[in-house]
Design a protein around this motif. Structure first.
Motif, PDB file in Angstrom:
ATOM      1  N   LEU A 169       0.912  -1.197   0.119  1.00 46.40           N
ATOM      2  CA  LEU A 169      -0.014   0.010  -0.025  1.00 46.40           C
ATOM      3  C   LEU A 169       0.808   1.343   0.018  1.00 46.40           C
ATOM      4  CD1 LEU A 169      -2.862  -1.061   2.125  1.00 46.40           C
ATOM      5  CD2 LEU A 169      -3.140  -0.621  -0.058  1.00 46.40           C
ATOM      6  N   LEU A 170       1.903   1.216   0.786  1.00 46.37           N
ATOM      7  CA  LEU A 170       2.737   2.309   0.766  1.00 46.37           C
ATOM      8  C   LEU A 170       3.503   2.713  -0.422  1.00 46.37           C
ATOM      9  CD1 LEU A 170       4.525   2.257   4.414  1.00 46.37           C
ATOM     10  CD2 LEU A 170       2.707   3.566   3.652  1.00 46.37           C
ATOM     11  N   GLN A 171       3.907   1.287  -1.199  1.00 46.74           N
ATOM     12  CA  GLN A 171       4.534   1.610  -2.570  1.00 46.74           C
ATOM     13  C   GLN A 171       3.666   2.112  -3.664  1.00 46.74           C
ATOM     14  OE1 GLN A 171       7.629   1.223  -3.361  1.00 46.74           O
ATOM     15  NE2 GLN A 171       8.589  -0.015  -1.956  1.00 46.74           N
ATOM     16  N   GLY A 172       2.141   2.142  -3.450  1.00 38.14           N
ATOM     17  CA  GLY A 172       1.384   2.591  -4.185  1.00 38.14           C
ATOM     18  C   GLY A 172       0.665   4.098  -3.915  1.00 38.14           C
ATOM     19  N   ALA A 173       1.544   4.684  -3.040  1.00 38.89           N
ATOM     20  CA  ALA A 173       1.155   6.049  -2.557  1.00 38.89           C
ATOM     21  C   ALA A 173       0.995   6.919  -3.688  1.00 38.89           C
ATOM     22  CB  ALA A 173       1.886   6.450  -1.475  1.00 38.89           C
ATOM     23  N   ALA A 174       1.889   6.680  -4.989  1.00 36.11           N
ATOM     24  CA  ALA A 174       1.889   7.786  -6.095  1.00 36.11           C
ATOM     25  C   ALA A 174       0.415   7.935  -6.595  1.00 36.11           C
ATOM     26  CB  ALA A 174       2.991   7.006  -6.831  1.00 36.11           C
TER      27      ALA A 174
ATOM     28  N   PRO B 181      14.849  -4.734  14.821  1.00 36.08           N
ATOM     29  CA  PRO B 181      13.854  -4.767  16.017  1.00 36.08           C
ATOM     30  C   PRO B 181      12.913  -3.443  16.068  1.00 36.08           C
ATOM     31  CG  PRO B 181      16.217  -4.368  16.699  1.00 36.08           C
ATOM     32  CD  PRO B 181      16.277  -4.900  15.397  1.00 36.08           C
ATOM     33  N   ARG B 182      13.417  -2.476  15.303  1.00 30.88           N
ATOM     34  CA  ARG B 182      12.305  -1.250  15.280  1.00 30.88           C
ATOM     35  C   ARG B 182      11.514  -1.294  14.111  1.00 30.88           C
ATOM     36  NH1 ARG B 182      14.761   2.940  18.871  1.00 30.88           N
ATOM     37  NH2 ARG B 182      13.566   4.485  17.921  1.00 30.88           N
ATOM     38  N   PHE B 183      11.296  -2.389  13.449  1.00 31.19           N
ATOM     39  CA  PHE B 183      10.503  -2.507  12.258  1.00 31.19           C
ATOM     40  C   PHE B 183       9.040  -1.993  12.653  1.00 31.19           C
ATOM     41  CE2 PHE B 183       7.177  -4.866  10.270  1.00 31.19           C
ATOM     42  CZ  PHE B 183       7.688  -4.203   8.639  1.00 31.19           C
ATOM     43  N   ASP B 184       8.665  -2.760  13.698  1.00 30.70           N
ATOM     44  CA  ASP B 184       7.276  -2.625  14.254  1.00 30.70           C
ATOM     45  C   ASP B 184       6.731  -1.159  14.505  1.00 30.70           C
ATOM     46  OD1 ASP B 184       5.202  -5.161  15.037  1.00 30.70           O
ATOM     47  OD2 ASP B 184       4.456  -3.340  15.885  1.00 30.70           O
TER      48      ASP B 184
ATOM     49  N   ALA C 297       9.396   3.591   2.279  1.00 33.04           N
ATOM     50  CA  ALA C 297       9.027   2.309   2.027  1.00 33.04           C
ATOM     51  C   ALA C 297      10.090   1.187   1.781  1.00 33.04           C
ATOM     52  CB  ALA C 297       8.131   2.209   0.914  1.00 33.04           C
ATOM     53  N   ASP C 298      11.069   1.650   1.119  1.00 34.72           N
ATOM     54  CA  ASP C 298      12.115   0.804   0.668  1.00 34.72           C
ATOM     55  C   ASP C 298      12.983   0.357   1.964  1.00 34.72           C
ATOM     56  OD1 ASP C 298      11.261   0.902  -1.889  1.00 34.72           O
ATOM     57  OD2 ASP C 298      12.988   2.448  -2.419  1.00 34.72           O
ATOM     58  N   ALA C 299      13.136   1.560   2.711  1.00 36.39           N
ATOM     59  CA  ALA C 299      13.842   1.243   4.034  1.00 36.39           C
ATOM     60  C   ALA C 299      12.876   0.161   5.029  1.00 36.39           C
ATOM     61  CB  ALA C 299      14.102   2.423   4.667  1.00 36.39           C
ATOM     62  N   LEU C 300      11.673   0.457   4.981  1.00 31.90           N
ATOM     63  CA  LEU C 300      10.910  -0.737   5.926  1.00 31.90           C
ATOM     64  C   LEU C 300      11.110  -2.143   5.264  1.00 31.90           C
ATOM     65  CD1 LEU C 300       7.703   1.544   6.260  1.00 31.90           C
ATOM     66  CD2 LEU C 300       9.028   0.492   8.262  1.00 31.90           C
ATOM     67  N   ARG C 301      11.097  -2.194   3.824  1.00 30.68           N
ATOM     68  CA  ARG C 301      11.575  -3.463   3.171  1.00 30.68           C
ATOM     69  C   ARG C 301      12.756  -4.026   3.866  1.00 30.68           C
ATOM     70  NH1 ARG C 301       8.992  -7.565   2.135  1.00 30.68           N
ATOM     71  NH2 ARG C 301       7.356  -6.528   0.730  1.00 30.68           N
ATOM     72  N   THR C 302      13.698  -3.376   3.715  1.00 30.04           N
ATOM     73  CA  THR C 302      15.102  -3.740   4.310  1.00 30.04           C
ATOM     74  C   THR C 302      14.934  -4.138   5.758  1.00 30.04           C
ATOM     75  OG1 THR C 302      16.075  -2.311   2.568  1.00 30.04           O
ATOM     76  CG2 THR C 302      17.419  -3.193   4.615  1.00 30.04           C
ATOM     77  N   ARG C 303      14.041  -3.372   6.520  1.00 26.91           N
ATOM     78  CA  ARG C 303      14.088  -3.751   7.874  1.00 26.91           C
ATOM     79  C   ARG C 303      13.487  -4.845   8.030  1.00 26.91           C
ATOM     80  NH1 ARG C 303      13.443   1.600  11.897  1.00 26.91           N
ATOM     81  NH2 ARG C 303      15.327   2.754  11.274  1.00 26.91           N
TER      82      ARG C 303
ATOM     83  N   PRO D  75       6.073   7.231  -2.066  1.00 24.14           N
ATOM     84  CA  PRO D  75       6.582   6.018  -1.264  1.00 24.14           C
ATOM     85  C   PRO D  75       7.854   6.278  -0.416  1.00 24.14           C
ATOM     86  CG  PRO D  75       5.913   5.201  -3.426  1.00 24.14           C
ATOM     87  CD  PRO D  75       5.981   6.830  -3.520  1.00 24.14           C
ATOM     88  N   GLU D  76       8.629   7.041  -0.967  1.00 25.95           N
ATOM     89  CA  GLU D  76       9.829   7.684  -0.303  1.00 25.95           C
ATOM     90  C   GLU D  76       9.512   8.314   0.946  1.00 25.95           C
ATOM     91  OE1 GLU D  76       9.563   8.130  -3.360  1.00 25.95           O
ATOM     92  OE2 GLU D  76      10.842   6.312  -4.034  1.00 25.95           O
ATOM     93  N   GLU D  77       8.456   9.247   0.970  1.00 27.12           N
ATOM     94  CA  GLU D  77       8.079  10.018   2.137  1.00 27.12           C
ATOM     95  C   GLU D  77       7.794   8.778   3.527  1.00 27.12           C
ATOM     96  OE1 GLU D  77       5.528  13.229   1.691  1.00 27.12           O
ATOM     97  OE2 GLU D  77       5.512  13.004  -0.468  1.00 27.12           O
ATOM     98  N   TYR D  78       7.558   7.974   3.208  1.00 27.99           N
ATOM     99  CA  TYR D  78       6.913   6.905   4.285  1.00 27.99           C
ATOM    100  C   TYR D  78       8.108   5.847   4.313  1.00 27.99           C
ATOM    101  CZ  TYR D  78       2.857   9.338   3.191  1.00 27.99           C
ATOM    102  OH  TYR D  78       1.874  10.554   2.769  1.00 27.99           O
TER     103      TYR D  78
END
Length: 535
Positions: free
Chosen positions: A81-86, A109-112, A97-103, A92-95
């Motif tokens: 859903l975040l990747q579809g923010a466009a 541990p801070r992903f949640d 999204a890519d960094a969250l995928r990596t996490r 998606p960068e504002e949220y």
């Protein structure tokens, strides 16, 4: 190995275990870590966002004893859903999204909490926008009292569905979905191979030679102003068919609809499509600033498009039963402000109470040259405390006018600047809608010509719209009330919301994408605010 490091290691291990085991009970270390992050957020300095997010994590996690919220399945859905923010003109960068995928993939541990924060931001941004609305001077935005992103996300994870939460966050304003569709379409157009630069043209009419005729045909078909099966044009000839396509293009871009290939039309044709995409993205942000309007009548005026829509919300399709041209305040000098008001009554054959700024800045110099000017324009002086004083503009009267002891008003009649009807929505700026005796001005392509109030092209139709359902008010009776006569005030059975907004890209009721001049130069201001938000 020091104690601080051991605590961090235990916290990381506990969080990784909970992430890898969806639905598992929260481990003490994980709960302590989330509690600590929520406390840090609560003590943070407020941001410049239009909402106060500091207590969001605390309110979200406390009822669940600070247990991790995201299973791997739900996390993947949220990331999609975040990747579809466009599609909403958001990035998606504002949220992150890519960094969250990596996490997520690394078991960070801070992903949640980071995922929760990103989704809460996304829901709030969809509802109220990323920067402060021009309709709200105070922060935080009061609209989030009725729409709590924390409650929305909690319900979504408890079974309501993340996609449903996103949909519930979208503005319900009818134009929003249309503009979102237009954005998707123009993104596709922008992805097409780069179009050839059109040869310049000064003033070319149908039947005259134009060496860029073939390129122009392709451009107009791409934009939808010519049918995709339009016949090829003779070599280097500006045909009547091309001229009709240009006329359609001009109609959509607020230009003079003459079918002539001139300087302004060529400039609009040459605007890069990514710029049109950006205009649509800015419109979506501005539409997110509007409140949630309930069922019933609504009047919406888009200032740079010089266009009014009368809407019936809550009905099938929420279509605009009425659309018309308007005249708005002059750029720089007397710009019409953005605001949301309530139309409460009409005045047939109204008096025009001349604003003091106009009286002193425009009328007084005319009176100094011609003392009969008031009488010639059917105007009169009125004492500030009430009481008519006539049209005598002697020295004493002018001194009283300068001192504010008298004011000027124009009597009802053919010369009256407000025309036959005034649509009143009481506000401190004294802005209202009205008809006009200068109907020829609606034929102009640029219509920022007023002192701030809004002149409407179809006053009879608009009066019928707002009086609809009230006993005795038909087209015939309204037309009769607009005939010359004494002033008559008619209260509306229920106030009609009126929203004055600003968007240089819009979609009309026929599905045509409209682009307008940025007459008040507001687009750069919004761009700057969004840039500051990202930094």
């Amino acid at each position: 190995m020091n104690t601080r490091f051991l605590k961090l290691l235990a916290f990381a291990a506990a969080m990784a275990f909970c992430l890898a085991t969806p639905g598992a009970a929260a481990q003490p270390g994980a709960a302590a870590g989330i509690r600590s992050i929520a406390a840090e957020s609560l003590a943070a300095t407020p941001t410049a966002r239009p909402y106060d997010e500091r207590d969001w994590l605390q309110r979200f996690y406390a009822p669940r004893a600070y247990a991790p919220a995201w299973s791997e399945h739900q996390a993947n859905l949220a990331l999609a859903l975040l990747q579809g923010a466009a599609v909403h003109g958001l990035s998606p960068e504002e949220y992150g999204a890519d960094a969250l995928r990596t996490r997520l993939d690394s078991g960070d541990p801070r992903f949640d909490t980071t995922m929760t924060r990103a989704m809460l931001h996304y829901l709030a941004d969809l509802r109220v926008g990323r920067v402060r609305s021009e309709y709200h001077t105070a922060l935080p935005d009061p609209r989030l009292k009725q729409f709590d992103p924390v409650e929305q996300l909690r319900a979504a994870l408890d079974g309501g569905g993340l996609a449903a939460a996103i949909q519930a966050s979208e503005p319900a304003f009818p134009f929003y979905a249309r503009v979102k569709d237009a954005l998707a379409h123009y993104r596709q157009l922008a992805d097409e191979p780069q179009q050839d630069i059109l040869p310049s043209a000064k003033k070319i009419k149908a039947g005259e030679p134009y060496r860029g005729a073939a390129q122009l045909r392709v451009r107009l078909m791409l934009l939808g102003d010519l049918p995709t099966d339009a016949a090829p044009v003779p070599d280097k000839l500006y045909t009547p068919e091309l001229a009709e396509g240009v006329r359609q293009f001009q109609l959509r871009h607020g230009l003079e609809e003459d079918g002539v290939l001139g300087k302004e039309t060529m400039a609009a044709l040459s605007v890069p499509l990514p710029r049109r995409v950006r205009q649509l993205e800015l419109t979506l942000e501005r539409l997110r600033w509007l409140p949630l309007f309930g069922p019933g009548r609504l009047i919406a005026v888009n200032l740079p498009a010089y266009r009014l829509w009368a809407l019936q919300l809550g009905g099938p399709g929420q279509e605009a039963p009425l659309e018309m041209r308007v005249i708005v305040g002059t750029a720089v000098k007397t710009e019409t402000p953005l605001f949301i008001g309530q139309m409460r009554y009409l005045e047939f054959n109204p008096y025009w109470n001349v604003p003091r700024s106009i009286a002193l800045g425009e009328i007084l110099p005319k009176l100094m040259r011609n003392r009969a000017w008031l009488a010639e324009n059917d105007m009169e002086l009125v004492a500030a405390e009430g009481g008519q004083q006539g049209s005598n503009a002697g020295d004493d009267a002018l001194a009283d006018l300068r001192a504010g002891k008298v004011r000027i008003r124009q009597r009802p009649g053919p010369q009256n600047a407000l025309g036959a009807v005034k649509f009143a929505m009481p506000n401190p700026m004294n802005i209202y809608l009205h008809s006009t005796s200068q109907r020829e001005l609606f034929a102009r392509s640029r219509r920022d010509l007023s002192h701030g109030c809004i002149r409407v092209e179809k006053p009879l139709d608009l009066a019928h719209f707002v009086l609809g359902g009230q006993p005795g008010w038909t087209f015939d009776s309204i037309e009769m009330a607009m005939e010359p006569g004494p002033m008559r005030k008619v209260s509306l059975a229920a106030p009609v919301p009126v929203v004055l907004f600003y968007a240089t890209a819009m979609v009309d009721r026929e599905g045509r994408v409209l682009f307008s001049r940025d007459v008040y130069q507001r687009d750069p201001l919004l761009e700057a605010a969004l840039q500051a938000h990202r930094e």
